[in-house]
Design an enzyme around this catalytic site. Structure first.
Site, PDB file in Angstrom:
ATOM      1  N   CYS A  49      -0.320 -10.695  -9.928  1.00  0.00           N
ATOM      2  CA  CYS A  49      -1.997 -10.301  -9.437  1.00  0.00           C
ATOM      3  C   CYS A  49      -2.531 -11.101  -8.805  1.00  0.00           C
ATOM      4  O   CYS A  49      -2.933 -11.899  -9.307  1.00  0.00           O
ATOM      5  CB  CYS A  49      -2.735  -9.505 -10.716  1.00  0.00           C
ATOM      6  SG  CYS A  49      -4.043  -8.318  -9.982  1.00  0.00           S
ATOM      7  N   CYS A  85      -6.138  -5.470  -2.215  1.00  0.00           N
ATOM      8  CA  CYS A  85      -4.246  -6.147  -3.237  1.00  0.00           C
ATOM      9  C   CYS A  85      -4.123  -7.579  -2.505  1.00  0.00           C
ATOM     10  O   CYS A  85      -3.768  -8.002  -1.236  1.00  0.00           O
ATOM     11  CB  CYS A  85      -3.430  -5.424  -3.193  1.00  0.00           C
ATOM     12  SG  CYS A  85      -2.526  -5.008  -4.537  1.00  0.00           S
TER      13      CYS A  85
HETATM   14  O1  PYC Z   1      -4.459  -8.285  -5.885  1.00  0.00           O
HETATM   15  O2  PYC Z   1      -2.027  -8.076  -6.423  1.00  0.00           O
HETATM   16  C1  PYC Z   1      -3.652  -7.246  -6.451  1.00  0.00           C
HETATM   17  C2  PYC Z   1      -3.714  -6.538  -7.596  1.00  0.00           C
HETATM   18  C3  PYC Z   1      -2.134  -5.963  -7.914  1.00  0.00           C
HETATM   19  C4  PYC Z   1      -2.909  -4.598  -8.648  1.00  0.00           C
HETATM   20  C5  PYC Z   1      -4.133  -4.617  -8.890  1.00  0.00           C
HETATM   21  N1  PYC Z   1      -4.238  -5.578  -8.045  1.00  0.00           N
END
Ligand code: PYC
Length: 313
Positions: A90, A239
């Site tokens: 993550c 993300c």
């Molecule tokens: O920032 O890689 C990320 C992530 C994965 C799921 C939620 N955030």
């Protein structure tokens, strides 16, 4: 129920929350972080649910269990989890973890090694809140995959790895607006289901459990995204693993060069800065974002409470 007081520190990275278990979590032994992730999934699912599901958490939360690292030079190991299970990696959570370790006084400005189930990453702490994740090698596995999605027509997307498997779609008619979150969730969930039903996977059968749509930026960024996470919640941040997967596609397509900064805006307007750096023939994404600690808490477990171990999603 846990034997020891479970201590947590909460943070958010660009709006996406992270809950780091800093004490009282299960002992996962001294194997690799990949082995400890498996153990956690197999033997400690009720702990996961108690920490991250309602009523203490909810579907948007990502948890991280800090573990002693295998390599003494690493600052920590971590297993990330969410409302439905364990994650490979993550990115926003790693940035949140770095801010948490800084808050605890466990790390200071500079570069630190961190062990994760998908490999070692580095965290560069610029100040108490600004962090660069130097991620695992990322790559595009397949480009321009045509997918028929029942009820929604056909979508063309790339399959790429950024620590998790992503299906990345640029060509669509959806408006990436916060007001459209229900529709965006419905469509991306249908894409996810279609991928599974049609046996479309990442390399070696890797489950594609993150779906990423792109559109024009609204702020000072190159693009806006909407990312659907495995438990059907959308990522409030841009993300970190999704930005890594995007960098791999952009560089493969020659749309940006290695070393060039890509500013990725999330559906809530927060921004990660991504740069793809080629090291020994592999693309290493550097993803920079900002995280703030929001709470330090000891969880209370009461055997009279029917939901003390959470309501599984
Ligand atoms: O920032 O890689 C990320 C992530 C994965 C799921 C939620 N955030």
């Amino acid at each position: 129920m846990p034997d020891l007081p479970v201590k947590i520190i909460d943070s958010h990275t660009g709006g996406e929350p992270t809950r780091i278990v800093i004490g009282g979590g299960p002992d996962l032994g001294s194997g690799s972080l990949a082995e400890r992730r498996q153990l956690f999934a197999r033997d400690h699912d009720s702990f996961r649910s108690a920490v991250i599901d309602e009523p203490r958490g909810g579907d948007v939360w990502i948890g991280g269990l800090i573990c002693p690292p295998v390599n003494p030079e690493a600052c920590a190991g971590v297993v990330f989890f969410n409302n439905v299970g364990v994650l490979n990696m993550c990115g926003h959570g790693t940035i949140g973890l770095a801010a948490t370790l800084a808050h605890m006084g466990r790390i200071g400005p500079g570069e630190h090694l961190l062990e994760t189930p998908v490999g070692d990453v580095r965290i560069q702490l610029h100040d108490a809140n600004r962090v660069t994740l130097v991620n695992v090698p990322s790559y595009r596995y397949r480009s321009a995959v045509e997918l028929e999605v029942p009820g929604h027509g056909s979508f063309r997307g790339d399959i790429a790895w950024g620590g998790n498997w992503f299906f990345l779609v640029e060509d669509h008619s959806l408006e990436l607006e916060l007001a459209n979150v229900d529709q965006l969730t419905e469509v991306t969930w249908s894409i996810r289901q279609a991928l599974e039903e049609q046996g479309v996977t990442g390399e070696e059968g890797g489950l594609i459990d993150h779906i990423e749509l792109f559109g024009p930026a609204q702020g000072d960024a190159d693009s806006r995204n909407f990312v659907l996470c495995p438990g059907r919640a959308y990522d409030r941040s841009p993300c970190g693993t999704g930005t890594s997967a995007k960098l791999a596609c952009l560089i493969d397509d020659g749309k940006i060069a290695p070393g060039q900064t890509w500013r990725q805006e999330s559906i809530v307007g927060s921004i990660f800065e991504g740069v793809g750096v080629v090291e020994e023939g592999e693309l290493i994404p550097h993803v920079t974002g900002t995280a703030y600690v929001t709470a330090e808490t000891t969880l209370v477990f009461n055997d009279q409470d029917p939901f003390t171990m959470g309501i599984p999603s």
